[in-house]
Design a protein around this motif. Structure first.
Motif: not given
Length: 324
Positions: A303-304, A309-314, A320-324
């Motif tokens: 959830v975290g 991702l929803a709030e700060q993906w840009q 970093e996105i791929e790691e998440l």
């Protein structure tokens, strides 16, 4: 004669069983006291696991922890209780919901309890609503040591109960309180003595506030005195066919160790079945609590990560996105 030896042997067995059960209960209460004084945040799941690992001696019905709530802290306590445990309700000794505290005393509601067999539920019950319980709790807090009630009748239960209390002084789980255990003397005597063709009559008398005359003994009667926490009990075993009645001062707890009737045998069978059902229900509760705990930890991470991702993906780099 042979009957005198049988009575003496029965008395010794019952007395030893009472002493062993009381000692075991006090040891478990000391462990419960240490648990709550070592932590300011004991959860219901932690207490359930702790109680299961403690085991039970013959006659032990329940072990638990009750908070001590002064009248001026009632609103704070009930508000916190509703937020933490939505199903929790403070009840008087007749199991009626309490909407306000008494003005002349503290409320001592049971916060955690582990029942070891089918028995009247104690969760939320204000122990101080009973004068007998309140006296034992006050003595325990005053002397800083175990204190016992005399004989009590418990709503909806069978047999004769006593409860032992140990103080918990730390501000644990929301406030100071008492650890307690409940013992069914009928079950204890019944389990220890067993069944014979000519059952003795067993009496347990609280002699604490009585004139301690020498214990009576004879060919049809065996008697001794023992210490139970801060009380003195007299255990008497008499021939069931004795023509005279044992006269005892104080609060008498009369027990027939075993009664050979179909009704009693049937009741015992039903109690065993209910106890088995309760054990399975407790195992299910612990399993579900364990599963919920094990699932909550990874799901929190999921959830975290999703929220990040929803709030700060840009603002995140591709790696970093791929790691998440």
């Amino acid at each position: 004669d042979d009957r005198s030896r049988v009575l003496a042997r029965t008395g010794e067995v019952v007395t030893r069983a009472i002493e062993d059960t009381v000692q075991s209960a006090i040891t478990q209460l000391r462990s419960t006291q240490a648990l709550f004084e070592a932590s300011d945040d004991v959860t219901a799941f932690e207490f359930a696991q702790f109680a299961l690992h403690q085991g039970a001696s013959p006659g032990m019905v329940a072990i638990g922890f009750a908070r001590i709530v002064p009248p001026d802290e009632w609103e704070t306590f009930t508000a916190a209780a509703r937020q933490e445990r939505s199903h929790y309700v403070v009840q008087d000794v007749d199991r009626r919901a309490m909407t306000e505290p008494p003005r002349d005393r503290d409320v001592v509601p049971v916060w955690y309890v582990h029942h070891r067999r089918v028995a009247p539920a104690l969760l939320g019950v204000d122990l101080a609503g009973s004068p007998e319980r309140r006296s034992a709790i006050d003595r325990s807090l005053e002397i800083g040591a175990p204190a016992s009630t005399s004989h009590m009748a418990v709503l909806g239960g069978t047999g004769d109960y006593v409860e032992i209390y140990v103080p918990v002084h730390n501000v644990s789980a929301g406030g100071p309180g008492v650890a307690f255990t409940q013992i069914d003397l009928f079950d204890l005597a019944d389990e220890v003595v067993g069944t014979s063709g000519r059952d003795p009559e067993i009496r347990i008398v609280d002699r604490t506030d009585s004139d301690l005359t020498p214990a009576e003994s004879g060919p049809e009667l065996w008697s001794t005195r023992i210490e139970v926490a801060d009380r003195i009990w007299e255990v008497t075993v008499a021939d069931s066919e004795r023509p005279t009645t044992v006269v005892a001062s104080g609060v008498a707890i009369t027990l027939l160790a075993t009664v050979l009737t179909a009704a009693v045998a049937s009741a015992r069978s039903r109690r065993r079945q209910l106890n088995e059902i309760l054990d399975r229900a407790q195992e299910k509760d612990v399993f579900l609590a364990t599963v919920a705990h094990e699932l909550r930890t990874p799901l929190t991470s999921v959830v975290g990560g999703a929220a990040l991702l929803a709030e700060q993906w840009q603002q995140l780099e591709t790696d970093e996105i791929e790691e998440l």
